[in-house]
Design a protein around this motif. Structure first.
Motif, PDB file in Angstrom:
ATOM      1  N   LEU A  25       3.843  18.422  -8.747  1.00 26.80           N
ATOM      2  CA  LEU A  25       5.123  17.740  -8.839  1.00 26.80           C
ATOM      3  C   LEU A  25       5.097  16.531  -7.908  1.00 26.80           C
ATOM      4  CD1 LEU A  25       8.077  17.728  -9.878  1.00 26.80           C
ATOM      5  CD2 LEU A  25       8.644  19.100  -7.879  1.00 26.80           C
ATOM      6  N   PRO A  26       5.124  15.321  -8.449  1.00 29.60           N
ATOM      7  CA  PRO A  26       5.094  14.130  -7.585  1.00 29.60           C
ATOM      8  C   PRO A  26       6.405  14.001  -6.809  1.00 29.60           C
ATOM      9  CG  PRO A  26       5.393  13.488  -9.874  1.00 29.60           C
ATOM     10  CD  PRO A  26       5.183  14.972  -9.856  1.00 29.60           C
ATOM     11  N   LEU A  27       6.319  14.066  -5.477  1.00 28.51           N
ATOM     12  CA  LEU A  27       7.518  14.023  -4.643  1.00 28.51           C
ATOM     13  C   LEU A  27       7.915  12.616  -4.231  1.00 28.51           C
ATOM     14  CD1 LEU A  27       6.834  17.071  -2.328  1.00 28.51           C
ATOM     15  CD2 LEU A  27       8.269  16.968  -4.351  1.00 28.51           C
ATOM     16  N   GLY A  28       6.958  11.718  -4.063  1.00 27.01           N
ATOM     17  CA  GLY A  28       7.259  10.362  -3.617  1.00 27.01           C
ATOM     18  C   GLY A  28       6.025   9.700  -3.049  1.00 27.01           C
ATOM     19  N   ALA A  29       6.257   8.750  -2.139  1.00 28.14           N
ATOM     20  CA  ALA A  29       5.138   8.014  -1.552  1.00 28.14           C
ATOM     21  C   ALA A  29       5.504   7.540  -0.156  1.00 28.14           C
ATOM     22  CB  ALA A  29       4.765   6.827  -2.417  1.00 28.14           C
ATOM     23  N   TYR A  30       4.498   7.450   0.695  1.00 26.05           N
ATOM     24  CA  TYR A  30       4.652   6.836   2.014  1.00 26.05           C
ATOM     25  C   TYR A  30       4.307   5.369   1.875  1.00 26.05           C
ATOM     26  CZ  TYR A  30       5.171  11.222   4.501  1.00 26.05           C
ATOM     27  OH  TYR A  30       5.634  12.414   4.966  1.00 26.05           O
ATOM     28  N   THR A  31       5.133   4.519   2.460  1.00 28.82           N
ATOM     29  CA  THR A  31       4.909   3.079   2.428  1.00 28.82           C
ATOM     30  C   THR A  31       5.475   2.472   3.712  1.00 28.82           C
ATOM     31  OG1 THR A  31       5.225   1.083   1.115  1.00 28.82           O
ATOM     32  CG2 THR A  31       7.057   2.625   1.173  1.00 28.82           C
ATOM     33  N   LYS A  32       5.243   1.194   3.915  1.00 29.51           N
ATOM     34  CA  LYS A  32       5.788   0.509   5.091  1.00 29.51           C
ATOM     35  C   LYS A  32       7.038  -0.254   4.691  1.00 29.51           C
ATOM     36  CE  LYS A  32       1.529   0.053   7.650  1.00 29.51           C
ATOM     37  NZ  LYS A  32       0.583  -0.831   8.304  1.00 29.51           N
ATOM     38  N   THR A  75      13.092  10.060  -7.193  1.00 27.70           N
ATOM     39  CA  THR A  75      14.450  10.495  -7.503  1.00 27.70           C
ATOM     40  C   THR A  75      14.471  11.594  -8.557  1.00 27.70           C
ATOM     41  OG1 THR A  75      15.193   8.265  -7.008  1.00 27.70           O
ATOM     42  CG2 THR A  75      16.742   9.679  -8.133  1.00 27.70           C
ATOM     43  N   LEU A  76      13.665  11.469  -9.580  1.00 27.43           N
ATOM     44  CA  LEU A  76      13.635  12.467 -10.645  1.00 27.43           C
ATOM     45  C   LEU A  76      13.177  13.827 -10.114  1.00 27.43           C
ATOM     46  CD1 LEU A  76      14.030  13.100 -13.619  1.00 27.43           C
ATOM     47  CD2 LEU A  76      11.688  12.376 -14.018  1.00 27.43           C
ATOM     48  N   ALA A  77      12.156  13.833  -9.246  1.00 29.53           N
ATOM     49  CA  ALA A  77      11.673  15.091  -8.677  1.00 29.53           C
ATOM     50  C   ALA A  77      12.733  15.734  -7.792  1.00 29.53           C
ATOM     51  CB  ALA A  77      10.397  14.849  -7.882  1.00 29.53           C
ATOM     52  N   VAL A  78      13.471  14.927  -7.050  1.00 30.84           N
ATOM     53  CA  VAL A  78      14.541  15.466  -6.197  1.00 30.84           C
ATOM     54  C   VAL A  78      15.624  16.099  -7.064  1.00 30.84           C
ATOM     55  CG1 VAL A  78      16.373  14.841  -4.569  1.00 30.84           C
ATOM     56  CG2 VAL A  78      14.085  13.890  -4.289  1.00 30.84           C
ATOM     57  N   LEU A  79      16.006  15.411  -8.132  1.00 31.14           N
ATOM     58  CA  LEU A  79      17.035  15.961  -9.022  1.00 31.14           C
ATOM     59  C   LEU A  79      16.573  17.260  -9.679  1.00 31.14           C
ATOM     60  CD1 LEU A  79      18.396  12.706 -10.695  1.00 31.14           C
ATOM     61  CD2 LEU A  79      19.502  14.122  -8.952  1.00 31.14           C
ATOM     62  N   LEU A  80      15.317  17.298 -10.121  1.00 27.82           N
ATOM     63  CA  LEU A  80      14.792  18.525 -10.725  1.00 27.82           C
ATOM     64  C   LEU A  80      14.726  19.662  -9.706  1.00 27.82           C
ATOM     65  CD1 LEU A  80      11.935  17.171 -13.019  1.00 27.82           C
ATOM     66  CD2 LEU A  80      14.119  18.150 -13.714  1.00 27.82           C
ATOM     67  N   GLU A  84       0.838  -1.197   0.000  1.00 28.24           N
ATOM     68  CA  GLU A  84       0.000   0.000   0.000  1.00 28.24           C
ATOM     69  C   GLU A  84       0.877   1.252   0.000  1.00 28.24           C
ATOM     70  OE1 GLU A  84      -4.014   1.458   2.193  1.00 28.24           O
ATOM     71  OE2 GLU A  84      -2.389   0.802   3.487  1.00 28.24           O
ATOM     72  N   LEU A  85       0.634   2.137  -0.958  1.00 27.48           N
ATOM     73  CA  LEU A  85       1.377   3.387  -1.091  1.00 27.48           C
ATOM     74  C   LEU A  85       0.430   4.573  -0.960  1.00 27.48           C
ATOM     75  CD1 LEU A  85       3.399   2.545  -4.328  1.00 27.48           C
ATOM     76  CD2 LEU A  85       4.185   2.307  -1.990  1.00 27.48           C
ATOM     77  N   VAL A  86       0.909   5.634  -0.333  1.00 26.93           N
ATOM     78  CA  VAL A  86       0.161   6.895  -0.276  1.00 26.93           C
ATOM     79  C   VAL A  86       0.993   7.930  -1.038  1.00 26.93           C
ATOM     80  CG1 VAL A  86      -0.803   8.698   1.194  1.00 26.93           C
ATOM     81  CG2 VAL A  86      -0.854   6.315   1.953  1.00 26.93           C
ATOM     82  N   PRO A  87       0.569   8.309  -2.257  1.00 24.88           N
ATOM     83  CA  PRO A  87       1.351   9.261  -3.050  1.00 24.88           C
ATOM     84  C   PRO A  87       1.343  10.664  -2.447  1.00 24.88           C
ATOM     85  CG  PRO A  87      -0.675   8.648  -4.191  1.00 24.88           C
ATOM     86  CD  PRO A  87      -0.619   7.839  -2.945  1.00 24.88           C
ATOM     87  N   VAL A  88       2.489  11.347  -2.591  1.00 23.52           N
ATOM     88  CA  VAL A  88       2.659  12.701  -2.062  1.00 23.52           C
ATOM     89  C   VAL A  88       3.136  13.593  -3.204  1.00 23.52           C
ATOM     90  CG1 VAL A  88       3.876  14.124  -0.377  1.00 23.52           C
ATOM     91  CG2 VAL A  88       3.300  11.759   0.186  1.00 23.52           C
TER      92      VAL A  88
END
Length: 121
Positions: A72-79, A91-96, A31-35
């Motif tokens: 801008l999709p930053l990542g996701a919360y997961t367990k 990773t791409l968003a961090v680099l940008l 289960e992922l929660v997109p951020v």
């Protein structure tokens, strides 16, 4: 103009945290929660049409407005394996996001080096 502004307010009343954190999604049994970083901006204006002292336009008025936004999709919360919630960055968003920082540091170093070399002459 007021009607257009009112319709924009109603359309974007719920923009905020609900847009930054998406609904949980199951991917590969996990289960992922997109951020995401969400930003919107709108503006408008009007002119009553009264000609000023230096105005070459005659009577009449104007009004207009516009807006825009981005996500801008930053990542996701997961367990993780231990069952604790962790944030996995995109990773791409961090680099940008780092591009302006790297440019600013490079320009600063360039300025310092120019100043130092000019002082040695």
């Amino acid at each position: 103009m007021a009607d257009a502004f009112s319709s924009l307010v109603e359309a974007f009343r719920n923009v905020g945290v609900a847009r930054a954190y998406g609904a949980p999604v199951l991917v590969g049994g996990e289960e992922l929660v997109p951020v995401a970083l969400v930003s919107f901006g709108f503006g408008g204006g009007s002119d009553s049409g009264t000609a000023g002292a230096g105005s070459s336009t005659g009577a009449g008025g104007a009004e207009g407005g516009g807006g825009g936004g981005f996500v801008l999709p930053l990542g996701a919360y997961t367990k993780n394996a231990q069952g604790t919630v962790v944030f996995r960055a995109n990773t791409l968003a961090v680099l940008l996001g780092l591009v302006p920082v790297v440019c600013a540091v490079g320009m600063s170093v360039r300025g310092v080096l120019k100043t130092v070399s000019a002082g040695r002459r």
